[in-house]
Design a protein around this motif. Structure first.
Motif, PDB file in Angstrom:
ATOM      1  N   GLY A  38       7.770  13.377   1.045  1.00 32.54           N
ATOM      2  CA  GLY A  38       9.019  12.793   0.295  1.00 32.54           C
ATOM      3  C   GLY A  38       9.149  11.613   0.147  1.00 32.54           C
ATOM      4  N   ALA A  39       8.537  10.640   1.118  1.00 32.63           N
ATOM      5  CA  ALA A  39       8.803   9.375   1.127  1.00 32.63           C
ATOM      6  C   ALA A  39       7.848   8.575   0.154  1.00 32.63           C
ATOM      7  CB  ALA A  39       8.779   8.742   2.479  1.00 32.63           C
ATOM      8  N   ALA A  40       6.312   9.188  -0.012  1.00 44.07           N
ATOM      9  CA  ALA A  40       5.268   8.599  -0.472  1.00 44.07           C
ATOM     10  C   ALA A  40       4.919   9.160  -1.777  1.00 44.07           C
ATOM     11  CB  ALA A  40       4.004   8.556   0.754  1.00 44.07           C
ATOM     12  N   PHE A  41       5.205  10.206  -2.178  1.00 47.15           N
ATOM     13  CA  PHE A  41       4.929  11.070  -3.264  1.00 47.15           C
ATOM     14  C   PHE A  41       4.630  10.131  -4.475  1.00 47.15           C
ATOM     15  CE2 PHE A  41       9.364  11.216  -4.354  1.00 47.15           C
ATOM     16  CZ  PHE A  41       9.141  11.308  -5.803  1.00 47.15           C
ATOM     17  N   ALA A  42       5.358   9.210  -4.792  1.00 41.44           N
ATOM     18  CA  ALA A  42       5.446   8.199  -6.080  1.00 41.44           C
ATOM     19  C   ALA A  42       4.447   7.013  -5.857  1.00 41.44           C
ATOM     20  CB  ALA A  42       6.648   7.775  -6.313  1.00 41.44           C
ATOM     21  N   LEU A  43       3.758   6.843  -4.772  1.00 38.93           N
ATOM     22  CA  LEU A  43       2.815   5.788  -4.370  1.00 38.93           C
ATOM     23  C   LEU A  43       1.462   6.202  -5.007  1.00 38.93           C
ATOM     24  CD1 LEU A  43       3.639   5.132  -0.645  1.00 38.93           C
ATOM     25  CD2 LEU A  43       4.177   3.594  -2.691  1.00 38.93           C
ATOM     26  N   PRO A  44       0.776   5.020  -5.500  1.00 40.74           N
ATOM     27  CA  PRO A  44      -0.665   5.417  -6.172  1.00 40.74           C
ATOM     28  C   PRO A  44      -1.593   5.914  -5.191  1.00 40.74           C
ATOM     29  CG  PRO A  44       0.159   3.044  -6.538  1.00 40.74           C
ATOM     30  CD  PRO A  44       1.032   3.611  -5.536  1.00 40.74           C
ATOM     31  N   TRP A  94       7.897   6.301   7.742  1.00 43.22           N
ATOM     32  CA  TRP A  94       8.222   7.045   6.625  1.00 43.22           C
ATOM     33  C   TRP A  94       9.505   7.668   6.832  1.00 43.22           C
ATOM     34  CZ3 TRP A  94       5.334   6.028   2.862  1.00 43.22           C
ATOM     35  CH2 TRP A  94       3.979   5.395   2.949  1.00 43.22           C
ATOM     36  N   CYS A  95      10.423   7.291   5.902  1.00 41.96           N
ATOM     37  CA  CYS A  95      11.978   7.872   6.098  1.00 41.96           C
ATOM     38  C   CYS A  95      12.442   8.702   4.922  1.00 41.96           C
ATOM     39  CB  CYS A  95      12.914   6.679   6.113  1.00 41.96           C
ATOM     40  SG  CYS A  95      12.341   5.602   7.565  1.00 41.96           S
ATOM     41  N   ARG A  96      13.247   9.703   5.284  1.00 42.19           N
ATOM     42  CA  ARG A  96      13.959  10.280   4.096  1.00 42.19           C
ATOM     43  C   ARG A  96      14.898   9.620   3.291  1.00 42.19           C
ATOM     44  NH1 ARG A  96      14.848  15.882   4.356  1.00 42.19           N
ATOM     45  NH2 ARG A  96      14.233  15.929   6.590  1.00 42.19           N
ATOM     46  N   LYS A  97      14.539   9.984   2.003  1.00 44.31           N
ATOM     47  CA  LYS A  97      15.355   8.960   0.855  1.00 44.31           C
ATOM     48  C   LYS A  97      17.021   8.927   1.204  1.00 44.31           C
ATOM     49  CE  LYS A  97      16.358   8.656  -4.084  1.00 44.31           C
ATOM     50  NZ  LYS A  97      16.122   9.249  -5.650  1.00 44.31           N
ATOM     51  N   GLY A  98      17.600   7.864   1.310  1.00 40.05           N
ATOM     52  CA  GLY A  98      18.710   7.484   1.679  1.00 40.05           C
ATOM     53  C   GLY A  98      19.009   7.218   3.263  1.00 40.05           C
TER      54      GLY A  98
END
Length: 328
Positions: A38-44, A94-98
């Motif tokens: 959830g925390a890293a999915f948007a990273l390259p 790594w942390c949950r969004k928010g």
């Protein structure tokens, strides 16, 4: 199994109950995978973690449940951070969004644990294009110590060596360990005793994979070549991933990725890097290509410029990742 540490209190994003930092307990594998994804999915270059991936690590020999830290709020895990004390490696929290605010408490708990264990320095390694992650560590005093450069080479592109200058090449013996330890200073990052265990008692490769170039006064260089058809070809792995390559000098004692065709070497003096490297490369590449290897792999730290020069000349750089360090 569960081991508690001192509670650390933060103002939660939702203004609800304080955050509790605890260590690993059975069942956290799924939670950890979900938090990372959830925390890293948007990273390259993101590669999703699975519950099984995490479970393999928690069941590995030597796993220490007191070195994984989880932030819990309202009975829900909202972040985690991993310390590998034997290696001195620290993971990003790594942390949950928010709930990104709990990263500071997770980091503080991991660093305090490292100090309590007598760890004198920490390092971290992530992709060079993960700016936010690298910035987090830079803001806390980590500095870039080196890049780890990944290389690959097609055997047909390697130089044909008709002569090795009269220097014989032979298999490594236990009597060579002191010389290997000396020539590996600044690259090899384990003790002499640990280095001997790495070479002669590895569950992943035989000691016969190591070669020595003899000089007039003893060993001039030591190299290694690994052949295992069950390991991936170097051209099929992500060269930007922060993965140390199994067998490469400098990766001893670290969690490392297995890559077929790995070649690595160290020398007594920088001026020996070219002739000794060519002698070892000729010996090793011939043996490897007679086995299952179709491409050679290598990895080298940038703070060994004489070795980087050799690989740059005869291999092609695939990519690199930074290693950041902090003295405690």
């Amino acid at each position: 199994m569960r081991c508690s540490i001192n509670f650390i209190t933060l103002d939660s994003p939702a203004g609800s109950r304080p955050v509790t930092i605890r260590t690993y307990q059975p069942g956290d594998e799924r939670t950890q995978a979900v938090l990372f994804n959830g925390a890293a999915f948007a990273l390259p270059g993101f590669k999703p973690a699975t519950e099984d991936d995490v479970r393999r690590r928690t069941r590995a020999r030597g796993f220490d449940p007191t070195s994984r830290f989880y932030a819990v709020e309202n009975d829900m895990a909202v972040g985690y951070c991993v310390l590998e004390p034997d290696q001195g490696r620290l993971g990003y929290p790594w942390c949950r969004k928010g709930y990104e605010a709990v990263a500071a408490a997770l980091y503080a708990a991991a660093v305090r644990s490292a100090r309590d264990r007598g760890v004198r320095s920490l390092f971290t390694a992530y992709r060079r294009d993960w700016d936010g992650v690298l910035g987090f560590f830079a803001d806390r005093g980590f500095h870039k110590a080196r890049d780890m450069v990944n290389y690959a080479a097609d055997p047909v592109d390697l130089p044909t060596i008709a002569s090795r200058g009269g220097n014989p090449v032979r298999r490594l013996t236990r009597a060579d360990i002191p010389a290997l330890a000396a020539m590996g200073r600044g690259v090899v990052r384990v003790s002499d005793a640990e280095l001997e265990q790495h070479v002669f008692n590895s569950p992943h490769f035989p000691a016969e994979a190591f070669w020595v170039v003899e000089g007039g006064g003893g060993p001039v260089a030591v190299g290694v070549g690994l052949d295992n058809p069950n390991w991936p070809d170097v051209k099929k792995v992500d060269p930007l991933a922060p993965c140390f390559r199994l067998g490469a000098f400098g990766a001893e004692g670290l969690n490392a990725k297995r890559v077929n065709g790995l070649f690595s070497y160290v020398v007594t003096k920088p001026e020996h890097a070219l002739p000794a490297g060519l002698a070892l490369l000729a010996e090793v590449s011939q043996e490897l290509t007679e086995g299952s290897v179709t491409s050679l792999a290598a990895q080298c730290p940038t703070d060994a410029p004489h070795l980087v020069g050799f690989y740059t000349r005869y291999f092609k750089e695939q990519g690199r990742f930074p290693v950041m360090e902090l003295t405690l």
